[in-house]
Scaffold this motif. Structure first.
Motif, PDB file in Angstrom:
ATOM      1  N   GLU A   1       4.562  10.526  -9.187  1.00 35.80           N
ATOM      2  CA  GLU A   1       5.716   9.768  -8.779  1.00 35.80           C
ATOM      3  C   GLU A   1       5.502   9.275  -7.377  1.00 35.80           C
ATOM      4  OE1 GLU A   1       8.814  12.614  -7.924  1.00 35.80           O
ATOM      5  OE2 GLU A   1       7.315  13.846  -6.360  1.00 35.80           O
ATOM      6  N   LEU A   2       6.075   8.061  -7.080  1.00 41.17           N
ATOM      7  CA  LEU A   2       6.052   7.558  -5.680  1.00 41.17           C
ATOM      8  C   LEU A   2       6.514   8.240  -4.753  1.00 41.17           C
ATOM      9  CD1 LEU A   2       5.470   4.628  -3.929  1.00 41.17           C
ATOM     10  CD2 LEU A   2       7.851   4.293  -4.455  1.00 41.17           C
ATOM     11  N   VAL A   3       5.727   8.461  -3.879  1.00 42.64           N
ATOM     12  CA  VAL A   3       6.016   9.118  -2.320  1.00 42.64           C
ATOM     13  C   VAL A   3       6.580   8.375  -1.398  1.00 42.64           C
ATOM     14  CG1 VAL A   3       5.326  10.541  -0.676  1.00 42.64           C
ATOM     15  CG2 VAL A   3       4.255  10.853  -3.161  1.00 42.64           C
ATOM     16  N   ALA A   4       5.740   7.262  -0.986  1.00 42.42           N
ATOM     17  CA  ALA A   4       5.998   6.183  -0.224  1.00 42.42           C
ATOM     18  C   ALA A   4       5.076   5.051  -0.200  1.00 42.42           C
ATOM     19  CB  ALA A   4       6.078   6.865   1.276  1.00 42.42           C
ATOM     20  N   ASP A   5       5.571   3.764  -0.025  1.00 47.37           N
ATOM     21  CA  ASP A   5       4.847   2.733   0.042  1.00 47.37           C
ATOM     22  C   ASP A   5       5.368   1.906   1.257  1.00 47.37           C
ATOM     23  OD1 ASP A   5       5.988   0.586  -2.782  1.00 47.37           O
ATOM     24  OD2 ASP A   5       6.932   1.174  -1.090  1.00 47.37           O
ATOM     25  N   ILE A   6       4.450   0.637   1.269  1.00 44.51           N
ATOM     26  CA  ILE A   6       4.905   0.001   2.700  1.00 44.51           C
ATOM     27  C   ILE A   6       4.390  -1.379   2.165  1.00 44.51           C
ATOM     28  CG2 ILE A   6       2.734   0.583   3.871  1.00 44.51           C
ATOM     29  CD1 ILE A   6       4.467  -0.303   6.482  1.00 44.51           C
ATOM     30  N   THR A   7       5.178  -2.543   2.150  1.00 45.21           N
ATOM     31  CA  THR A   7       4.746  -3.967   1.636  1.00 45.21           C
ATOM     32  C   THR A   7       4.198  -4.665   2.898  1.00 45.21           C
ATOM     33  OG1 THR A   7       7.086  -5.078   2.218  1.00 45.21           O
ATOM     34  CG2 THR A   7       6.666  -3.860   0.063  1.00 45.21           C
TER      35      THR A   7
ATOM     36  N   MET B   1       0.731  -1.236  -0.044  1.00 42.60           N
ATOM     37  CA  MET B   1      -0.177  -0.098   0.017  1.00 42.60           C
ATOM     38  C   MET B   1       0.900   1.210   0.144  1.00 42.60           C
ATOM     39  SD  MET B   1      -2.829  -1.173   2.857  1.00 42.60           S
ATOM     40  CE  MET B   1      -4.029   0.038   2.434  1.00 42.60           C
ATOM     41  N   GLY B   2       0.438   2.446  -0.749  1.00 40.04           N
ATOM     42  CA  GLY B   2       1.439   3.466  -0.729  1.00 40.04           C
ATOM     43  C   GLY B   2       0.566   4.623  -1.310  1.00 40.04           C
ATOM     44  N   TRP B   3       1.410   5.719  -1.321  1.00 35.81           N
ATOM     45  CA  TRP B   3       1.086   6.957  -1.898  1.00 35.81           C
ATOM     46  C   TRP B   3       1.699   7.420  -2.965  1.00 35.81           C
ATOM     47  CZ3 TRP B   3      -3.237   9.288   0.144  1.00 35.81           C
ATOM     48  CH2 TRP B   3      -3.618   8.599   1.314  1.00 35.81           C
ATOM     49  N   TYR B   4       1.105   7.892  -3.858  1.00 37.57           N
ATOM     50  CA  TYR B   4       1.901   8.699  -5.015  1.00 37.57           C
ATOM     51  C   TYR B   4       1.384  10.064  -5.285  1.00 37.57           C
ATOM     52  CZ  TYR B   4       3.226   4.052  -7.105  1.00 37.57           C
ATOM     53  OH  TYR B   4       4.024   2.848  -7.201  1.00 37.57           O
ATOM     54  N   ARG B   5       2.121  10.924  -5.780  1.00 35.48           N
ATOM     55  CA  ARG B   5       1.574  12.211  -6.034  1.00 35.48           C
ATOM     56  C   ARG B   5       1.661  12.685  -7.424  1.00 35.48           C
ATOM     57  NH1 ARG B   5       5.903  15.513  -1.927  1.00 35.48           N
ATOM     58  NH2 ARG B   5       7.742  15.533  -3.381  1.00 35.48           N
TER      59      ARG B   5
ATOM     60  N   TYR C   1      -2.658  13.861  -4.285  1.00 35.34           N
ATOM     61  CA  TYR C   1      -1.921  12.702  -3.645  1.00 35.34           C
ATOM     62  C   TYR C   1      -2.852  11.648  -3.912  1.00 35.34           C
ATOM     63  CZ  TYR C   1       1.864  15.088  -1.784  1.00 35.34           C
ATOM     64  OH  TYR C   1       3.004  15.823  -1.225  1.00 35.34           O
ATOM     65  N   TYR C   2      -2.370  10.414  -4.305  1.00 35.18           N
ATOM     66  CA  TYR C   2      -3.162   9.239  -4.567  1.00 35.18           C
ATOM     67  C   TYR C   2      -2.760   7.997  -3.911  1.00 35.18           C
ATOM     68  CZ  TYR C   2      -4.488  11.748  -8.975  1.00 35.18           C
ATOM     69  OH  TYR C   2      -4.763  12.976  -9.767  1.00 35.18           O
ATOM     70  N   CYS C   3      -3.807   7.431  -3.413  1.00 38.47           N
ATOM     71  CA  CYS C   3      -3.625   6.114  -2.579  1.00 38.47           C
ATOM     72  C   CYS C   3      -3.403   4.909  -3.663  1.00 38.47           C
ATOM     73  CB  CYS C   3      -4.700   5.963  -1.645  1.00 38.47           C
ATOM     74  SG  CYS C   3      -4.446   4.309  -0.699  1.00 38.47           S
ATOM     75  N   ASN C   4      -2.706   4.062  -3.380  1.00 38.26           N
ATOM     76  CA  ASN C   4      -2.289   2.778  -4.261  1.00 38.26           C
ATOM     77  C   ASN C   4      -2.284   1.523  -3.418  1.00 38.26           C
ATOM     78  OD1 ASN C   4       0.009   1.218  -5.478  1.00 38.26           O
ATOM     79  ND2 ASN C   4      -1.510   1.700  -7.024  1.00 38.26           N
ATOM     80  N   VAL C   5      -3.047   0.516  -3.923  1.00 30.05           N
ATOM     81  CA  VAL C   5      -2.877  -0.867  -3.566  1.00 30.05           C
ATOM     82  C   VAL C   5      -2.282  -1.745  -4.733  1.00 30.05           C
ATOM     83  CG1 VAL C   5      -3.998  -2.568  -2.627  1.00 30.05           C
ATOM     84  CG2 VAL C   5      -4.682  -0.476  -1.652  1.00 30.05           C
TER      85      VAL C   5
END
Length: 117
Positions: free
Chosen positions: A46-52, A34-38, A93-97
């Motif tokens: 672009e990818l801001v942060a994610d966590i596996t 799960m993570g965040w792009y902007r 900012y977009y949430c991504n799964v």
């Protein structure tokens, strides 16, 4: 039927903080990350942060030391704590799964973060 509901965006002055939240619901076989792009005006997303699922975090160089990503115990909500915000952080900012071992990707509708000088 998968839904990603984002919240927490808004207007903040430089140096301030915001906390973004993304609640995930629906039928997903396996969430791998799960993570965040902007996406800022005139720039690519672009990818801001994610966590596996194993707890490995990734941050963009531009936000390291300022942003922190986390998820709850049920792994149905991901957060982005944004500190020391700068005007250049202004973006949608977009949430991504990422699910099913990379087969499926899901996106939120985006939440606008505006940082004023």
């Amino acid at each position: 039927q998968v839904q990603l509901v984002e919240s927490g965006g808004g207007l903040v002055q430089a140096g301030g903080s915001l906390r973004l939240s993304c609640a995930v619901s629906g039928s997903i076989f396996s969430i791998n990350a799960m993570g965040w792009y902007r996406q800022a005006p005139g720039k690519e997303r672009e990818l801001v942060a994610d966590i596996t699922s194993s707890g490995s975090n990734t941050y963009a160089d531009s936000v390291k030391g300022r942003f922190t990503i986390s998820r709850d115990n049920a792994k149905d909500t991901v957060y982005l704590q944004m500190n020391s915000l700068k005007p250049e952080d202004t973006a949608v900012y977009y949430c991504n799964v990422r699910a099913d071992y990379g087969i499926n990707y899901y996106w939120g509708k985006g939440t606008l973060v505006t940082v004023s000088s």
